[in-house]
Design a protein around this motif. Structure first.
Motif, PDB file in Angstrom:
ATOM      1  N   ILE A   1       0.986  -1.187  -0.097  1.00  0.00           N
ATOM      2  CA  ILE A   1       0.143  -0.047   0.028  1.00  0.00           C
ATOM      3  C   ILE A   1       0.917   0.951  -0.580  1.00  0.00           C
ATOM      4  O   ILE A   1       2.164   1.769   0.772  1.00  0.00           O
ATOM      5  N   GLY A   2       0.482   2.233  -1.055  1.00  0.00           N
ATOM      6  CA  GLY A   2       1.954   3.210  -1.555  1.00  0.00           C
ATOM      7  C   GLY A   2       2.425   3.087  -1.979  1.00  0.00           C
ATOM      8  O   GLY A   2       3.647   3.061  -1.467  1.00  0.00           O
ATOM      9  N   ALA A   3       2.539   2.277  -2.914  1.00  0.00           N
ATOM     10  CA  ALA A   3       3.777   1.886  -4.028  1.00  0.00           C
ATOM     11  C   ALA A   3       4.417   2.901  -4.901  1.00  0.00           C
ATOM     12  O   ALA A   3       5.019   2.257  -5.910  1.00  0.00           O
ATOM     13  N   SER A   4       3.549   3.821  -4.987  1.00  0.00           N
ATOM     14  CA  SER A   4       3.659   4.694  -6.407  1.00  0.00           C
ATOM     15  C   SER A   4       5.045   5.360  -6.109  1.00  0.00           C
ATOM     16  O   SER A   4       6.186   5.656  -8.069  1.00  0.00           O
ATOM     17  N   GLN A   5       5.903   5.524  -5.527  1.00  0.00           N
ATOM     18  CA  GLN A   5       7.711   6.415  -5.425  1.00  0.00           C
ATOM     19  C   GLN A   5       7.799   5.404  -4.012  1.00  0.00           C
ATOM     20  O   GLN A   5       7.495   5.398  -2.757  1.00  0.00           O
ATOM     21  N   GLY A   6       8.893   5.997  -4.253  1.00  0.00           N
ATOM     22  CA  GLY A   6      10.015   5.967  -2.692  1.00  0.00           C
ATOM     23  C   GLY A   6      10.179   4.592  -2.278  1.00  0.00           C
ATOM     24  O   GLY A   6      10.452   3.192  -2.564  1.00  0.00           O
ATOM     25  N   ILE A   7       9.742   3.808  -0.904  1.00  0.00           N
ATOM     26  CA  ILE A   7       9.636   2.320  -0.505  1.00  0.00           C
ATOM     27  C   ILE A   7       9.124   1.772  -0.343  1.00  0.00           C
ATOM     28  O   ILE A   7       9.240   0.680  -0.837  1.00  0.00           O
ATOM     29  N   GLY A   8       7.742   2.214  -1.109  1.00  0.00           N
ATOM     30  CA  GLY A   8       7.003   0.788  -1.464  1.00  0.00           C
ATOM     31  C   GLY A   8       6.964   0.945  -2.964  1.00  0.00           C
ATOM     32  O   GLY A   8       6.998   0.230  -3.515  1.00  0.00           O
ATOM     33  N   LEU A   9       7.493   1.569  -3.782  1.00  0.00           N
ATOM     34  CA  LEU A   9       7.663   1.265  -4.998  1.00  0.00           C
ATOM     35  C   LEU A   9       9.177   0.506  -4.711  1.00  0.00           C
ATOM     36  O   LEU A   9       8.967  -0.326  -5.884  1.00  0.00           O
ATOM     37  N   GLY A  10       9.888   1.316  -4.049  1.00  0.00           N
ATOM     38  CA  GLY A  10      11.416  -0.664  -4.022  1.00  0.00           C
ATOM     39  C   GLY A  10      10.709  -1.827  -3.706  1.00  0.00           C
ATOM     40  O   GLY A  10      11.512  -2.750  -3.625  1.00  0.00           O
ATOM     41  N   PHE A  11       9.703  -1.666  -2.967  1.00  0.00           N
ATOM     42  CA  PHE A  11       8.815  -3.223  -2.110  1.00  0.00           C
ATOM     43  C   PHE A  11       9.308  -3.542  -3.485  1.00  0.00           C
ATOM     44  O   PHE A  11       8.926  -4.835  -3.648  1.00  0.00           O
ATOM     45  N   VAL A  12       7.895  -3.298  -3.810  1.00  0.00           N
ATOM     46  CA  VAL A  12       7.336  -4.160  -5.326  1.00  0.00           C
ATOM     47  C   VAL A  12       8.236  -4.214  -6.571  1.00  0.00           C
ATOM     48  O   VAL A  12       8.025  -5.305  -6.479  1.00  0.00           O
ATOM     49  N   ARG A  13       9.273  -3.219  -6.695  1.00  0.00           N
ATOM     50  CA  ARG A  13      10.571  -4.260  -7.650  1.00  0.00           C
ATOM     51  C   ARG A  13      10.935  -5.440  -6.959  1.00  0.00           C
ATOM     52  O   ARG A  13      11.200  -6.586  -8.364  1.00  0.00           O
ATOM     53  N   LYS A  14      11.480  -5.031  -5.129  1.00  0.00           N
ATOM     54  CA  LYS A  14      11.955  -6.334  -5.459  1.00  0.00           C
ATOM     55  C   LYS A  14      11.062  -7.502  -5.269  1.00  0.00           C
ATOM     56  O   LYS A  14      11.580  -8.728  -5.024  1.00  0.00           O
ATOM     57  N   LEU A  15       9.922  -7.883  -5.153  1.00  0.00           N
ATOM     58  CA  LEU A  15       8.727  -8.460  -4.745  1.00  0.00           C
ATOM     59  C   LEU A  15       8.981  -8.965  -5.967  1.00  0.00           C
ATOM     60  O   LEU A  15       8.496 -10.705  -6.350  1.00  0.00           O
ATOM     61  N   LEU A  16       8.947  -8.101  -6.994  1.00  0.00           N
ATOM     62  CA  LEU A  16       8.311  -8.735  -8.517  1.00  0.00           C
ATOM     63  C   LEU A  16       9.681  -9.841  -8.878  1.00  0.00           C
ATOM     64  O   LEU A  16       9.701 -10.549  -9.695  1.00  0.00           O
ATOM     65  N   GLU A  17      10.739  -9.924  -8.218  1.00  0.00           N
ATOM     66  CA  GLU A  17      12.171 -11.159  -8.971  1.00  0.00           C
ATOM     67  C   GLU A  17      11.694 -11.736  -7.591  1.00  0.00           C
ATOM     68  O   GLU A  17      12.370 -12.611  -7.858  1.00  0.00           O
TER      69      GLU A  17
END
Length: 256
Positions: free
Chosen positions: A15-31
């Motif tokens: 939740i809150g994935a458009s930038q910053g730490i949230g976007l970083g989590f998305v990138r990492k979990l996609l891998e």
């Protein structure tokens, strides 16, 4: 057994994935091969271009959803949408938070206290998380190990507060910790396999912290990628009995 060792074909929600730490989590979990689906929310489409680009690239794994967590009806809608595709979540991380915006900055003294700004801090930093806990509960009511983490801040620690200031941010993050500690007790009865924790990410090089980085030593200013790696390591190592606790980025427990 550590939480990370039990993850397999898991469903995650950031939740809150458009930038910053949230976007970083998305990138990492996609891998991460242990994660089957990643749901990611953004508040404003115009500031979520990187997230939407990832959705196009990972269309089989990433689903992006619009959400303002200060609107309970939108939280209910997002949960209903997720329920149409999966019946359980294993990892939820709430990264939504506000420290400053175009209209206000953290208060340095009592004379800067403003009730409207205080209400905004609590709406975003505290109330949103407990509304998520309320509506997400059915997706955690299963027999597999799960984690619901919220990004807090060391400034939320009453015991650690030696320099004062930042009234609204501190108090709203302290309220977040109390909300999640209390929710952890109820989840312990209704969703005993779900751990609820709050996490201090350290000072991370994001838009949120940029105006306040001047006095931060270079080794204490984390890149988003390092921050996310450290927090996921803390989450991976969570054990039974850790629910309701407040952890720093290095895995140490912070004082209330």
């Amino acid at each position: 057994m550590a939480f990370g060792n039990t993850l397999n074909s898991a469903n995650a929600l950031i939740i809150g994935a458009s930038q910053g730490i949230g976007l970083g989590f998305v990138r990492k979990l996609l891998e991460d091969d242990r994660i089957a689906k990643v749901y990611a929310t953004y508040r404003q489409l115009e500031s979520a271009s990187e997230l939407i680009a990832l959705e196009k690239k990972y269309s089989d794994k990433l689903i992006c959803l619009s959400l303002d967590i200060t609107e309970e009806s939108q939280i209910a809608e997002v949960v209903q949408r997720i329920k149409t595709e999966v019946n359980k979540l294993h990892l939820v991380i709430n990264c939504v938070g506000i420290l400053h915006d175009d209209t206000f900055q953290p208060e340095k003294s009592l004379k800067q206290i403003n009730s409207e700004n205080l209400l905004r801090y609590f709406q975003v930093n505290s109330i949103g998380s407990i509304l998520l806990a309320k509506h997400l509960l059915p997706l955690f009511r299963h027999s597999e190990n799960s984690v619901f983490a919220s990004i807090s801040a060391k400034l939320a620690s009453i015991g650690d507060n030696e320099i004062g200031g930042w009234y609204g941010y501190r108090a709203s993050k302290t309220a977040l910790n109390m909300f999640m500690r209390t929710a952890a007790i109820e989840y312990g009865r209704s969703c005993p396999k779900t751990l609820i924790v709050t996490l201090h990410p350290g000072t991370t090089d994001t838009r949120l912290s940029r105006p306040f980085q001047r006095n931060v030593p270079p080794e204490k200013l984390f890149s988003v990628e390092l921050c996310v790696t450290q927090l996921l390591s803390v989450i991976d190592q969570l054990q039974d009995g850790d629910s309701g606790k407040f952890f720093s980025w290095d895995g140490s427990k912070l004082p209330w």
